[in-house]
Design a protein around this motif. Sequence first.
Motif, PDB file in Angstrom:
ATOM      1  N   GLN A  70     -30.341  -1.206  15.762  1.00 16.53           N
ATOM      2  CA  GLN A  70     -29.392  -1.405  14.678  1.00 16.53           C
ATOM      3  C   GLN A  70     -28.377  -2.486  15.071  1.00 16.53           C
ATOM      4  O   GLN A  70     -27.987  -2.579  16.234  1.00 16.53           O
ATOM      5  CB  GLN A  70     -28.625  -0.110  14.376  1.00 16.53           C
ATOM      6  CG  GLN A  70     -29.494   1.021  13.873  1.00 16.53           C
ATOM      7  CD  GLN A  70     -30.046   0.738  12.489  1.00 16.53           C
ATOM      8  OE1 GLN A  70     -29.385   0.139  11.658  1.00 16.53           O
ATOM      9  NE2 GLN A  70     -31.276   1.151  12.266  1.00 16.53           N
ATOM     10  N   PRO A  71     -27.922  -3.306  14.121  1.00 16.64           N
ATOM     11  CA  PRO A  71     -26.917  -4.317  14.459  1.00 16.64           C
ATOM     12  C   PRO A  71     -25.578  -3.667  14.803  1.00 16.64           C
ATOM     13  O   PRO A  71     -25.260  -2.583  14.324  1.00 16.64           O
ATOM     14  CB  PRO A  71     -26.806  -5.163  13.187  1.00 16.64           C
ATOM     15  CG  PRO A  71     -27.437  -4.382  12.108  1.00 16.64           C
ATOM     16  CD  PRO A  71     -28.351  -3.391  12.735  1.00 16.64           C
ATOM     17  N   SER A  72     -24.826  -4.340  15.650  1.00 20.06           N
ATOM     18  CA  SER A  72     -23.479  -3.907  16.002  1.00 20.06           C
ATOM     19  C   SER A  72     -22.489  -4.821  15.283  1.00 20.06           C
ATOM     20  O   SER A  72     -22.739  -6.014  15.133  1.00 20.06           O
ATOM     21  CB  SER A  72     -23.255  -4.009  17.510  1.00 20.06           C
ATOM     22  OG  SER A  72     -24.148  -3.180  18.198  1.00 20.06           O
ATOM     23  N   PHE A  73     -21.382  -4.247  14.847  1.00 17.95           N
ATOM     24  CA  PHE A  73     -20.369  -5.002  14.127  1.00 17.95           C
ATOM     25  C   PHE A  73     -19.051  -4.944  14.874  1.00 17.95           C
ATOM     26  O   PHE A  73     -18.746  -3.968  15.539  1.00 17.95           O
ATOM     27  CB  PHE A  73     -20.162  -4.422  12.720  1.00 17.95           C
ATOM     28  CG  PHE A  73     -21.397  -4.462  11.868  1.00 17.95           C
ATOM     29  CD1 PHE A  73     -21.722  -5.611  11.164  1.00 17.95           C
ATOM     30  CD2 PHE A  73     -22.231  -3.368  11.775  1.00 17.95           C
ATOM     31  CE1 PHE A  73     -22.864  -5.657  10.373  1.00 17.95           C
ATOM     32  CE2 PHE A  73     -23.363  -3.398  10.990  1.00 17.95           C
ATOM     33  CZ  PHE A  73     -23.684  -4.551  10.289  1.00 17.95           C
ATOM     34  N   GLY A  74     -18.266  -5.996  14.740  1.00 19.61           N
ATOM     35  CA  GLY A  74     -16.953  -6.029  15.358  1.00 19.61           C
ATOM     36  C   GLY A  74     -15.979  -6.816  14.501  1.00 19.61           C
ATOM     37  O   GLY A  74     -16.377  -7.586  13.623  1.00 19.61           O
TER      38      GLY A  74
END
Length: 66
Positions: free
Chosen positions: A8-12
């Motif tokens: 899954q993509p990580s967001f910041g």
Amino acid sequence: MATPQPQQPSFGMVTNGDDILFVKLVQTEPRLYALSRVFAPLISSQEVYSVLQILKRIRQRIGEGV
């Protein structure tokens, strides 16, 4: 980066107090990064709405991954 779901993509979100920048990391090989444009919510109320819409979408994506 350590994450329980590397597929899954990580967001910041990065901020200096005045400006906001969003970051997305896809942990494939090679790792891919995507950066948003810089938002300045203190300059324009429209920027506040844009930032809130992005945060809402991120929250939805996180909810789908759980």
